[in-house]
Design a protein around this motif. Structure first.
Motif, PDB file in Angstrom:
ATOM      1  N   LYS A  14      19.571 -39.493  21.203  1.00  0.00           N
ATOM      2  CA  LYS A  14      19.350 -38.118  20.765  1.00  0.00           C
ATOM      3  C   LYS A  14      18.845 -38.070  19.324  1.00  0.00           C
ATOM      4  O   LYS A  14      17.955 -37.286  18.988  1.00  0.00           O
ATOM      5  N   SER A  15      19.376 -38.938  18.467  1.00  0.00           N
ATOM      6  CA  SER A  15      19.030 -38.906  17.043  1.00  0.00           C
ATOM      7  C   SER A  15      17.568 -39.224  16.775  1.00  0.00           C
ATOM      8  O   SER A  15      17.060 -38.940  15.682  1.00  0.00           O
ATOM      9  N   LEU A  16      16.875 -39.816  17.741  1.00  0.00           N
ATOM     10  CA  LEU A  16      15.459 -40.142  17.563  1.00  0.00           C
ATOM     11  C   LEU A  16      14.572 -38.917  17.643  1.00  0.00           C
ATOM     12  O   LEU A  16      13.443 -38.928  17.134  1.00  0.00           O
ATOM     13  N   TYR A  17      15.063 -37.857  18.253  1.00  0.00           N
ATOM     14  CA  TYR A  17      14.245 -36.656  18.457  1.00  0.00           C
ATOM     15  C   TYR A  17      14.152 -35.839  17.171  1.00  0.00           C
ATOM     16  O   TYR A  17      14.993 -35.960  16.272  1.00  0.00           O
ATOM     17  N   PRO A  18      13.105 -35.004  17.054  1.00  0.00           N
ATOM     18  CA  PRO A  18      12.960 -34.181  15.849  1.00  0.00           C
ATOM     19  C   PRO A  18      14.220 -33.378  15.555  1.00  0.00           C
ATOM     20  O   PRO A  18      14.874 -32.860  16.472  1.00  0.00           O
ATOM     21  N   ALA A  19      14.555 -33.277  14.283  1.00  0.00           N
ATOM     22  CA  ALA A  19      15.777 -32.572  13.888  1.00  0.00           C
ATOM     23  C   ALA A  19      15.792 -31.141  14.421  1.00  0.00           C
ATOM     24  O   ALA A  19      16.851 -30.610  14.778  1.00  0.00           O
ATOM     25  N   SER A  20      14.625 -30.522  14.493  1.00  0.00           N
ATOM     26  CA  SER A  20      14.551 -29.133  14.947  1.00  0.00           C
ATOM     27  C   SER A  20      14.938 -28.980  16.416  1.00  0.00           C
ATOM     28  O   SER A  20      15.300 -27.883  16.856  1.00  0.00           O
ATOM     29  N   ALA A  21      14.876 -30.069  17.183  1.00  0.00           N
ATOM     30  CA  ALA A  21      15.197 -30.000  18.610  1.00  0.00           C
ATOM     31  C   ALA A  21      16.606 -30.475  18.925  1.00  0.00           C
ATOM     32  O   ALA A  21      17.134 -30.180  20.000  1.00  0.00           O
ATOM     33  N   GLN A  22      17.230 -31.204  18.013  1.00  0.00           N
ATOM     34  CA  GLN A  22      18.500 -31.850  18.339  1.00  0.00           C
ATOM     35  C   GLN A  22      19.630 -30.871  18.631  1.00  0.00           C
ATOM     36  O   GLN A  22      20.531 -31.186  19.413  1.00  0.00           O
ATOM     37  N   SER A  23      19.584 -29.690  18.048  1.00  0.00           N
ATOM     38  CA  SER A  23      20.657 -28.728  18.292  1.00  0.00           C
ATOM     39  C   SER A  23      20.667 -28.248  19.740  1.00  0.00           C
ATOM     40  O   SER A  23      21.682 -27.730  20.221  1.00  0.00           O
ATOM     41  N   ARG A  24      19.559 -28.428  20.451  1.00  0.00           N
ATOM     42  CA  ARG A  24      19.479 -28.004  21.857  1.00  0.00           C
ATOM     43  C   ARG A  24      19.650 -29.163  22.827  1.00  0.00           C
ATOM     44  O   ARG A  24      19.492 -28.991  24.026  1.00  0.00           O
ATOM     45  N   ILE A  25      19.950 -30.358  22.298  1.00  0.00           N
ATOM     46  CA  ILE A  25      20.116 -31.534  23.152  1.00  0.00           C
ATOM     47  C   ILE A  25      21.588 -31.928  23.197  1.00  0.00           C
ATOM     48  O   ILE A  25      22.191 -32.224  22.165  1.00  0.00           O
ATOM     49  N   ALA A  26      22.162 -31.922  24.374  1.00  0.00           N
ATOM     50  CA  ALA A  26      23.540 -32.356  24.560  1.00  0.00           C
ATOM     51  C   ALA A  26      23.559 -33.855  24.846  1.00  0.00           C
ATOM     52  O   ALA A  26      22.578 -34.425  25.315  1.00  0.00           O
ATOM     53  N   VAL A  27      24.670 -34.500  24.552  1.00  0.00           N
ATOM     54  CA  VAL A  27      24.824 -35.922  24.820  1.00  0.00           C
ATOM     55  C   VAL A  27      25.747 -36.094  26.019  1.00  0.00           C
ATOM     56  O   VAL A  27      26.902 -35.654  25.994  1.00  0.00           O
ATOM     57  N   CYS A  28      25.227 -36.703  27.060  1.00  0.00           N
ATOM     58  CA  CYS A  28      26.040 -36.978  28.244  1.00  0.00           C
ATOM     59  C   CYS A  28      25.383 -38.083  29.052  1.00  0.00           C
ATOM     60  O   CYS A  28      24.250 -37.933  29.520  1.00  0.00           O
ATOM     61  N   HIS A  29      26.078 -39.181  29.184  1.00  0.00           N
ATOM     62  CA  HIS A  29      25.575 -40.283  29.996  1.00  0.00           C
ATOM     63  C   HIS A  29      25.690 -39.924  31.476  1.00  0.00           C
ATOM     64  O   HIS A  29      26.469 -39.051  31.856  1.00  0.00           O
ATOM     65  N   GLU A  30      24.892 -40.618  32.316  1.00  0.00           N
ATOM     66  CA  GLU A  30      24.943 -40.345  33.752  1.00  0.00           C
ATOM     67  C   GLU A  30      26.270 -40.791  34.362  1.00  0.00           C
ATOM     68  O   GLU A  30      26.665 -40.297  35.418  1.00  0.00           O
ATOM     69  N   GLY A  31      26.926 -41.744  33.716  1.00  0.00           N
ATOM     70  CA  GLY A  31      28.232 -42.181  34.184  1.00  0.00           C
ATOM     71  C   GLY A  31      28.168 -43.316  35.183  1.00  0.00           C
ATOM     72  O   GLY A  31      27.109 -43.691  35.698  1.00  0.00           O
ATOM     73  N   VAL A  32      29.321 -43.888  35.462  1.00  0.00           N
ATOM     74  CA  VAL A  32      29.443 -44.996  36.418  1.00  0.00           C
ATOM     75  C   VAL A  32      30.654 -44.733  37.305  1.00  0.00           C
ATOM     76  O   VAL A  32      31.671 -44.194  36.850  1.00  0.00           O
TER      77      VAL A  32
END
Length: 412
Positions: free
Chosen positions: A170-188
């Protein structure tokens, strides 16, 4: 609710979520170019396959990949347009933004919420490019990488929310977009990928391998290549075998190139690198790509599992191996640092230091029982952060937060 997934190469990261939604009674579709498998109750809609990037003398430099992504975006848009005309408009679209598939979704479905899967934003520094000591990206490389993000930037402008599997990605994306990106792995699925001290693995030659008999060091990647540290792992294997002739190394992966470039002169990295190492053939195995069931058994009998990666996308394999209680010897790079604390739930070594990798493997082989607490902690890490049922709940919560619909239309 009708949920439409968009992914160029089949279900990919959406497989578990799509299957869960379908079995929960929702109408689920997958729009894709090719499909890797079929899931019960999920309709697959194939759009026309677009030829790869074109070499056109009239095209500006480095526009081959953006042009390819635009063409893929048009095919997906045409598919949604046809669905709307047939009364099959989805209630939400969830798609990978990396290949252009989501570029024009909002132009066809302006009022339909859209969630983008944000896997990797290309950079000329701070990630995979420039990581190797001899990799110094020039101006042309920087321009090419900037243009490679065109599809993602256009998609980020229109989607209502995003999802990334790790904080670092997520941190690689532009700062202006990060507030709209949630962090969630697909899981196992921790019920399937679990420790089993009685596990065994039968090889094609009839041999049956069990945990510790002989000590087995495993390595798994889609393809055996530099991005996943195959050259370093192979060199370390040669050093270990010179001091411990009982150790058996199993390298799982194909001979192609998923990331980066092929070796000088062509061919596979495996063949190119094996020629420079004197490794007894009975101490190293290359089974190629194997089934998920065999992978699980391999993780369960592994004395140590090597996971090396450039600062790049985190592999599913390391999550599955940890879920099986494998002892991870990983690279001290950002994606791995996010899930492993060295000495707590695994061991980390510098990516390019093959002496450190070999010494760590030898230390584990000498007293494997000393590292049992790390194996237990690895399993707990997955149970606490990557359990499939929990990840599905978080994904559904994200969908519900994006869908602007009546309560009856939310995911239950």
């Amino acid at each position: 609710m009708h949920v439409a997934f968009v992914h160029r190469r089949g279900f990919g990261q959406f497989a578990a979520l799509a299957e869960h939604l379908a079995t929960s009674g929702h109408d689920v579709s997958l729009i894709c170019e090719t499909v890797d498998r079929r899931l019960p109750s999920v309709r697959v809609i194939l759009h026309r396959v677009e030829p790869g990037p074109r070499a056109d003398a009239q095209m500006a430099r480095h526009l081959g990949i953006p042009d390819h992504h635009v063409r893929i975006g048009h095919r997906v848009a045409e598919t949604f347009d046809a669905m709307v005309r047939h009364g099959e408009q989805p209630d939400i679209v969830i798609g990978h933004i990396g290949w252009g598939s989501m570029m024009f979704v909002k132009d066809i479905l302006p009022k339909v919420p859209a969630i983008g899967y944000c896997e990797f934003f290309y950079k000329a520094e701070g990630a995979d490019v420039g990581f190797a000591p001899d990799d110094n990206p020039d101006a042309e490389t920087r321009k090419r990488l900037r243009l490679r993000n065109v599809a993602q930037l256009l998609s980020l402008e229109t989607i209502d929310g995003g999802i990334s599997p790790t904080r670092w990605q997520k941190s690689l994306y532009p700062a202006s977009a990060q507030s709209r990106i949630a962090v969630c792995h697909e899981g196992v699925d921790t019920q399937i990928f679990r420790p089993d001290r009685h596990a065994s693995l039968r090889l094609p030659d009839g041999r049956v391998l069990k945990a510790g008999d002989p000590p087995i060091i495993t390595f798994v990647a889609r393809d055996l290549e530099p991005y996943r540290g195959f050259p370093q792992a192979l060199e370390a294997a040669a050093k270990v075998i010179r001091q411990n002739s009982d150790a058996l190394f199993i390298f799982v992966g194909g001979d192609g190139v998923s990331y980066g470039t092929p070796p000088p002169g062509g061919g596979s990295w495996k063949d190119a690198l094996l020629a420079s190492h004197d490794i007894p053939p009975d101490r190293i195995l290359f089974p190629g790509a194997i089934s998920h069931d065999l992978l699980r058994q391999l993780y369960q009998i592994s004395t140590a599992h090597i996971y090396l990666t450039y600062p790049f996308v985190l592999s599913w394999s390391v999550i599955e191996a940890m879920s099986c209680g494998a002892l991870i010897i990983g690279s001290d790079t950002q994606p791995v640092q996010e899930i492993i604390r060295s000495g707590t739930n695994g061991l980390l070594v510098p990516f390019f230091d093959t002496d450190a990798l070999a010494d760590t493997i030898l230390r584990v082989l000498q007293k494997p029982d000393d590292f049992l607490p790390l194996r237990i902690a690895a399993r707990k890490t997955i149970e606490n952060r990557f359990r499939l049922t929990d990840c599905l709940s978080r994904q559904k919560a994200l969908i519900n937060s994006v869908v602007r619909a009546a309560p009856s239309g939310s995911l239950r």
